[in-house]
Design an enzyme around this catalytic site. Sequence first.
Site, PDB file in Angstrom:
ATOM      1  CG  ASP A 155      -1.623  -6.754  10.530  1.00 55.29           C
ATOM      2  OD1 ASP A 155      -1.601  -7.122  11.784  1.00 55.29           O
ATOM      3  OD2 ASP A 155      -1.200  -6.837   9.725  1.00 55.29           O
ATOM      4  CD  GLU A 325       3.784  -3.082  10.268  1.00 54.28           C
ATOM      5  OE1 GLU A 325       4.877  -3.928   9.525  1.00 54.28           O
ATOM      6  OE2 GLU A 325       3.163  -3.069  11.068  1.00 54.28           O
TER       7      GLU A 325
END
Length: 616
Positions: A155, A325
């Site tokens: 990420d 998420e």
Amino acid sequence: MKRIAKVLCMSIALAGMGTSLLQAQDRKGVSVEHLGTNNTLIRINEHSKYLLLPIQDNGEEATVNIVANGKQERSFSARLAKTRVDYTVPLDLTPYKGKEVVLNIISSQSRATVREAQQDACWRNFVLADTFNTANREKFRPAFHHTPLYGWMNDPNGMVYKDGVWHLCYQWNPYGSKWQNMTWGHSTSTDLIHWQHHNPVLLPDGLGAIFSGSSAIDHNNSAGFGNDAIVALYTSAGASQMQSLAYSTDGGYSFTTYPGNPIVTLETEARDPNMFWNEQTKQWNMVLAHALEKEMLFFTSPDLKNWTLQSRFGKGIGAQDGVWECPDLFELPVSGTDEKKWVLLCNINPGGPFGGSATQYFIGDFDGKKFTADTDANGNIATKWMDYGKDHYASVSWSDAPNGRRTTIAWMSNWQYAAEVPTLQYRSANTLPRDMGVFKDTDGQYYLSSTPSPELDALRGKLAHDQRKLAIGTKENSIALPSSNDGICEIVMDIDARKNQKVYITLSNKVKEKVVMTYDVDGETLSFDRTQSGIINFSQDFASVTVAPTHTHDGKLSLRIFIDRSSIEIFEKDGRLAMTNLVFPNSPYSVISFKCDGGKAKINNLKVYSINENSK
Ligand code: FRU
């Protein structure tokens, strides 16, 4: 040298006693002592900047404890080579200069005997060095996308724009090209094309690894770290997940961990805090992913340290087949109106439309405490996707972007196979940066648009092909793509087709690998078939066809297609469609061809731009 001499003496002494439990080797300033079947000491006898660790990409994980002058400094995990060395990674020894450094290594699986453990390839391959070569070794490394110099990345994190600089942190493993040791790596750019790499800003600490999170400028010094300090909120992932704070007073190049961490704890798994200053309510908002509950939690705070839970959104809503998420929440103007809407990004894994990871979003209203999603005519909350490819995840935006822009970037991979893709030196790139907008479609619903950030126009180099009109029929019409720089290019076209038609756009190479994009006029979809795109066998989940709604309703579709060695990103010209897919062709795609399955269609304003050499 004294130290080695002593070790050798001991080993001889023990051997003399009829045991071979302790063995020592000296390899240019490094000595190795095998203490047992799964425990080895590496002793550093000369100072160098780095110790290069020999890694086997799919090896077993060992725990490496760094001991300096007898004190445990930190520990990390590394897949130390057993049968072969795939690559090395540098362990920076400068923090321990002047100290006696020993690595106390615990392998995860004991070998049957010490003799067997000694055979592992790693022990002969620890090397001291003053430099580490980060020159690219990968043919699939993109030329104009952000990648880490080496190691694993997932990420994007802590993105903030300050003083003309786009800061991009990211989930990084400095010790191998698979997920582990989560650290915030750090890169910066002034043009969203060229990235400079810096030292990591947050390293695993006593509370755990550093998972995803966000950064923002504290313009009013609400937290007391100084005017315009950059404050980062992230998840400390240890035995449980908790939220922590760090701040930077040097513009984002180094961070101090807040001693009062953690600042938010819950009894259940929650992560990836995303915060922003809410000018309307004059307080901070934070959205936190309540991962396993598949919902987002909304908090407020006056000072970034003390947070109050205000509401939750998501239980039973939207895609629910995976954990929730990496949230993001922002307000955007609706194109062509003076209305504004709030957008909640909600990354989910698995459960994406084509398997694995994807970014869903909700559009609605936010009153500073509670998010309410819009409903359709039947009172339902539709599931919407930000990008209809298989390789767009963990998308979040930069805080404080200039001119009211909402610019995002996503991890260009999918948890289904990210650790298996055919690269070694590094794993995963980020997508191209995109600017977000909201538009209202003919169904009365609001949708998110993603257009390539305007900075990317500077990538355009020589016009390799320029054709105002190309009539296409059932016979394939082919055009050569630029050959320089492995064919990296941007292709632009306006497709003009009729009812009952399908238009096929194929990218192919000399070894007959291909990608087929199909514009289905009636279905109002564009699909992307990578089942014959090149190397696909590293995962059964890779070969796939992805399909996007075009959000155009008149048989016309204008596209921008970016090809960068191992990625293809397609955008409708106003961003109504975005589709990101990885490909691993054995040879670069060298031809683009067009045909349709009945009658005639037109491709207008077909332009193929080589990508500027100096944009690498
Ligand atoms: C999403 C994610 C986050 C987490 C991070 C760990 O890809 O699972 O939820 O913070 O990766 O690397």
